[in-house]
Design a protein around this motif. Sequence first.
Motif, short mmCIF file in Angstrom:
data_model
loop_
_atom_site.label_atom_id
_atom_site.label_comp_id
_atom_site.label_asym_id
_atom_site.label_seq_id
_atom_site.Cartn_x
_atom_site.Cartn_y
_atom_site.Cartn_z
N SER A 1 -12.03 2.24 -3.46
CA SER A 1 -10.81 2.85 -3.99
C SER A 1 -10.85 3.95 -4.17
N GLY A 2 -9.98 5.26 -4.70
CA GLY A 2 -10.34 6.15 -4.66
C GLY A 2 -9.33 7.94 -4.10
N THR A 3 -9.69 8.77 -4.10
CA THR A 3 -9.03 9.94 -3.81
C THR A 3 -9.88 11.41 -3.84
N LEU B 1 -1.95 7.36 1.80
CA LEU B 1 -3.32 7.03 2.95
C LEU B 1 -3.37 7.83 3.94
N VAL C 1 0.90 -1.55 -0.03
CA VAL C 1 0.31 -0.04 -0.51
C VAL C 1 1.26 1.15 0.13
N VAL D 1 -7.47 9.15 1.14
CA VAL D 1 -7.44 8.33 0.03
C VAL D 1 -7.58 6.84 0.40
N PHE D 2 -8.60 6.63 -0.46
CA PHE D 2 -9.19 4.79 -0.10
C PHE D 2 -8.66 4.30 -1.39
N ASP D 3 -7.98 3.33 -0.78
CA ASP D 3 -7.06 1.82 -1.21
C ASP D 3 -7.51 0.39 -0.81
N ARG D 4 -8.37 -0.22 -1.94
CA ARG D 4 -9.46 -1.01 -1.36
C ARG D 4 -9.69 -1.25 -0.16
N THR D 5 -9.74 -0.24 0.52
CA THR D 5 -10.15 0.56 2.24
C THR D 5 -11.83 -0.27 2.38
N PRO E 1 -14.54 -3.35 -1.35
CA PRO E 1 -13.32 -2.18 -1.53
C PRO E 1 -13.33 -1.27 -2.09
#
Length: 275
Positions: A233-235, A190, A185, A199-203, A231
């Motif tokens: 993902s996105g900013t 994050l 990651v 920021v979401f990363d496979r959250t 999951p």
Amino acid sequence: MNSRTDEQDATDDALARHREALKKRFPLPPPARKPRQRVATLGVLIGALALGLLWLDPAYRSERYSSAPGQVRSIALADGSRLMLDGASQVDVSWHLRSRRVELLAGQALFDVAPATYRPFRTLAGSAEITVVGTRYSVSRVAEQVRVAVEEGRVGVRGLHDELLLTPGQQVLVRNGQLGSPERVDAKALNGWVDGRVVFDRTPLVEVLDTLRRQRDTRVQLDDPDLAQLPVSGTFASANLDALLVLLPKILPVQLQLQRAADGSLSLSRRAAEK
């Protein structure tokens, strides 16, 4: 004169014959301890007490810090460490003889730990325990789900039954004390919430919704608990995080019910065609 001498001799003979019996019947008190012996004994007791305190590692000072929804709070700790609290987060900090401890009660925190080889820094979050000497890492908690992401240094993470070591650029999800597998990651990205960028990363979706609650004070309920681990993902800019509500139905197999409940919350449910 002779008779008096004879009487004295008789008395001495009687005492001699019964001396041992008298010693047993009327023993002398034990000799007093020498001052040096008392000092040595006191030193041993003090040493044992000190070792016992070190083993128990009691707290001698404690503090509680919290943040309001949407607030990012920076806190400088007495040992030179620094922690950043995300919105609607709360921690208890305690100082012990041979350790430093922080319990994350709710929300998310970024830790920048000052090195102290003989006083490890321990973070408790639910049933997860994180131990470091000096490093930078983040911990987020939603009930008994805890995520740990490492930006610098090495971090030991322990669950109920096992433990692992994370290195920079790794994260792990701990659910009900069970450790997941480490994942790669961008930990620095994050932690963008510190600067107003989420920021979401496979959250997991449940964590995304908790972020929305903490950042914007917007509460969204999941009608189907099976959706919790989807999951995302996105900013997003923290100030525009409400846009996430419009996007979720487009990126996940859910539809947003705009009807508000009595407490003002929204609800998410699976698309009717997929039930």
